[in-house]
Motif scaffolding. Sequence first.
Motif, PDB file in Angstrom:
ATOM      1  N   PRO A 222      -4.822   1.657  34.305  1.00 53.51           N
ATOM      2  CA  PRO A 222      -5.095   0.579  35.114  1.00 53.51           C
ATOM      3  C   PRO A 222      -4.154  -0.399  35.570  1.00 53.51           C
ATOM      4  O   PRO A 222      -4.142  -0.822  36.886  1.00 53.51           O
ATOM      5  CB  PRO A 222      -6.223  -0.424  34.307  1.00 53.51           C
ATOM      6  N   GLU A 223      -3.290  -0.741  34.564  1.00 55.00           N
ATOM      7  CA  GLU A 223      -2.153  -1.786  34.797  1.00 55.00           C
ATOM      8  C   GLU A 223      -0.969  -1.249  36.094  1.00 55.00           C
ATOM      9  O   GLU A 223      -0.339  -1.822  36.618  1.00 55.00           O
ATOM     10  CB  GLU A 223      -1.571  -2.139  33.808  1.00 55.00           C
ATOM     11  N   THR A 224      -1.269   0.095  36.366  1.00 51.76           N
ATOM     12  CA  THR A 224       0.032   0.685  37.133  1.00 51.76           C
ATOM     13  C   THR A 224      -0.844   1.101  38.421  1.00 51.76           C
ATOM     14  O   THR A 224      -0.291   1.792  39.366  1.00 51.76           O
ATOM     15  CB  THR A 224       0.535   2.111  36.678  1.00 51.76           C
ATOM     16  N   CYS A 225      -2.074   0.696  38.818  1.00 56.67           N
ATOM     17  CA  CYS A 225      -2.506   0.943  40.098  1.00 56.67           C
ATOM     18  C   CYS A 225      -3.217  -0.207  40.795  1.00 56.67           C
ATOM     19  O   CYS A 225      -3.468  -1.490  40.088  1.00 56.67           O
ATOM     20  CB  CYS A 225      -3.987   1.809  39.725  1.00 56.67           C
ATOM     21  N   VAL A 226      -3.244  -0.225  42.076  1.00 57.39           N
ATOM     22  CA  VAL A 226      -3.998  -1.161  42.620  1.00 57.39           C
ATOM     23  C   VAL A 226      -5.235  -0.523  43.787  1.00 57.39           C
ATOM     24  O   VAL A 226      -4.887   0.613  43.956  1.00 57.39           O
ATOM     25  CB  VAL A 226      -3.082  -1.891  43.754  1.00 57.39           C
ATOM     26  N   VAL A 227      -6.227  -0.840  43.914  1.00 56.69           N
ATOM     27  CA  VAL A 227      -7.319  -0.414  44.518  1.00 56.69           C
ATOM     28  C   VAL A 227      -7.398  -1.376  46.101  1.00 56.69           C
ATOM     29  O   VAL A 227      -7.306  -2.454  46.127  1.00 56.69           O
ATOM     30  CB  VAL A 227      -8.524  -0.459  43.973  1.00 56.69           C
ATOM     31  N   ALA A 237     -16.836  -1.945  41.245  1.00 54.61           N
ATOM     32  CA  ALA A 237     -16.648  -0.921  40.469  1.00 54.61           C
ATOM     33  C   ALA A 237     -15.223  -0.834  39.917  1.00 54.61           C
ATOM     34  O   ALA A 237     -14.804  -0.468  38.715  1.00 54.61           O
ATOM     35  CB  ALA A 237     -17.048   0.396  41.452  1.00 54.61           C
ATOM     36  N   ALA A 238     -14.081  -1.130  40.871  1.00 50.42           N
ATOM     37  CA  ALA A 238     -12.812  -1.210  40.607  1.00 50.42           C
ATOM     38  C   ALA A 238     -12.369  -2.375  39.524  1.00 50.42           C
ATOM     39  O   ALA A 238     -11.686  -1.816  38.736  1.00 50.42           O
ATOM     40  CB  ALA A 238     -11.904  -1.411  41.836  1.00 50.42           C
ATOM     41  N   ALA A 239     -13.019  -3.348  39.772  1.00 42.87           N
ATOM     42  CA  ALA A 239     -12.956  -4.559  38.739  1.00 42.87           C
ATOM     43  C   ALA A 239     -13.363  -4.207  37.355  1.00 42.87           C
ATOM     44  O   ALA A 239     -12.533  -4.393  36.167  1.00 42.87           O
ATOM     45  CB  ALA A 239     -13.329  -5.872  39.049  1.00 42.87           C
ATOM     46  N   LYS A 240     -14.481  -3.515  37.294  1.00 47.91           N
ATOM     47  CA  LYS A 240     -15.117  -3.115  35.903  1.00 47.91           C
ATOM     48  C   LYS A 240     -14.127  -1.893  35.379  1.00 47.91           C
ATOM     49  O   LYS A 240     -14.331  -1.791  34.037  1.00 47.91           O
ATOM     50  CB  LYS A 240     -16.520  -2.591  36.195  1.00 47.91           C
ATOM     51  N   ALA A 241     -13.444  -1.325  36.075  1.00 50.83           N
ATOM     52  CA  ALA A 241     -12.524  -0.377  35.550  1.00 50.83           C
ATOM     53  C   ALA A 241     -10.919  -0.808  35.225  1.00 50.83           C
ATOM     54  O   ALA A 241     -10.329  -0.146  34.561  1.00 50.83           O
ATOM     55  CB  ALA A 241     -12.213   0.857  36.831  1.00 50.83           C
ATOM     56  N   GLY A 242     -11.059  -2.153  35.367  1.00 54.53           N
ATOM     57  CA  GLY A 242      -9.903  -3.126  35.041  1.00 54.53           C
ATOM     58  C   GLY A 242      -8.746  -2.962  35.906  1.00 54.53           C
ATOM     59  O   GLY A 242      -7.551  -3.298  35.501  1.00 54.53           O
ATOM     60  N   LEU A 243      -9.014  -2.603  37.205  1.00 50.44           N
ATOM     61  CA  LEU A 243      -8.093  -2.565  38.324  1.00 50.44           C
ATOM     62  C   LEU A 243      -7.700  -3.619  39.000  1.00 50.44           C
ATOM     63  O   LEU A 243      -8.961  -4.402  39.217  1.00 50.44           O
ATOM     64  CB  LEU A 243      -8.549  -1.296  39.205  1.00 50.44           C
ATOM     65  N   ARG A 244      -6.737  -3.982  39.612  1.00 52.08           N
ATOM     66  CA  ARG A 244      -6.460  -4.956  40.524  1.00 52.08           C
ATOM     67  C   ARG A 244      -7.279  -4.186  41.955  1.00 52.08           C
ATOM     68  O   ARG A 244      -6.908  -3.402  42.343  1.00 52.08           O
ATOM     69  CB  ARG A 244      -4.955  -5.200  41.012  1.00 52.08           C
TER      70      ARG A 244
END
Length: 279
Positions: A222-227, A237-244
């Motif tokens: 998650p810390e290496t991705c952005v949505v 959905a993305a935030a719950k997956a721990g994503l920016r």
Amino acid sequence: MKTTTRNAAWGPRPTRCCGTGSTTPIYRSATASISIRSTPLKALYSQETKSRSCAKNTLLVLNEEELVIRAILWDNDGVLVDTEGLYFQAGREVLVTQGVELTQEDFVEQSLQKGQSVFDLLPNQDAELIDRLRLQRNARYSALLRERVRVLDGVVETLRTLHGRALMGVVTGSRKDHFDIIHAQTNLLPFFEFVVAREDYKQAKPHPDAYLTAMRLHGLEPETCVVVEDSERGCAAAAKAGLRVLVVPNELSQHGDFSPAYKVLGSVREVVDEVDQLR
């Protein structure tokens, strides 16, 4: 639409570390070091049967400190292409045959915010009836897509600028048949390394399953991705997956709750600057 300040809950921006000075990330596969190239891909869908072989060839950053953002995960409908209005039209035409008027407000609340089916609005919840109506809606939507699909303003130039600077994939709630109809006419697929479509995961957005599946299949953290998303349900959905999450609202989705977002943008063109600042 003005750009809002980023969500302070994410803490300070990461800083770019010193290294080679190159802005093009280099990746290592199991057999060689390569740069991501612009290669048209015939089959992009993520399949469980492909995941084992993909794991052996997972692209790994040579020096993690030189690249914060390794992957950009894009929603499809409402972000890349202007299709949500067509989906609304197809649903409205089918529901009216049952005496139910689907308003735009109803569609936005059910589909773009809650991530629920518009068929939940039917007074008759007979399963066979709903299955039949869903087939009719999907067929009508397919026909509308074949008539016209518009790539949203700024998308092509943004994808062209970002291509090769990070892994890029599409994580969509679209069925594969609809996705194929859409992108038979957009010329956008060469920008992406993979697609995760609705059949590739179990639970629809706003559940995080779509993004968790994308990360699992492609060896991402998650810390290496952005949505990049446009809707409340996609943002959740993305935030719950721990994503920016960078949210680019459109006319239909603009009144959603985007409080979990890292930042809400006024244009897809702003994604380039945000990714640069996160690198």
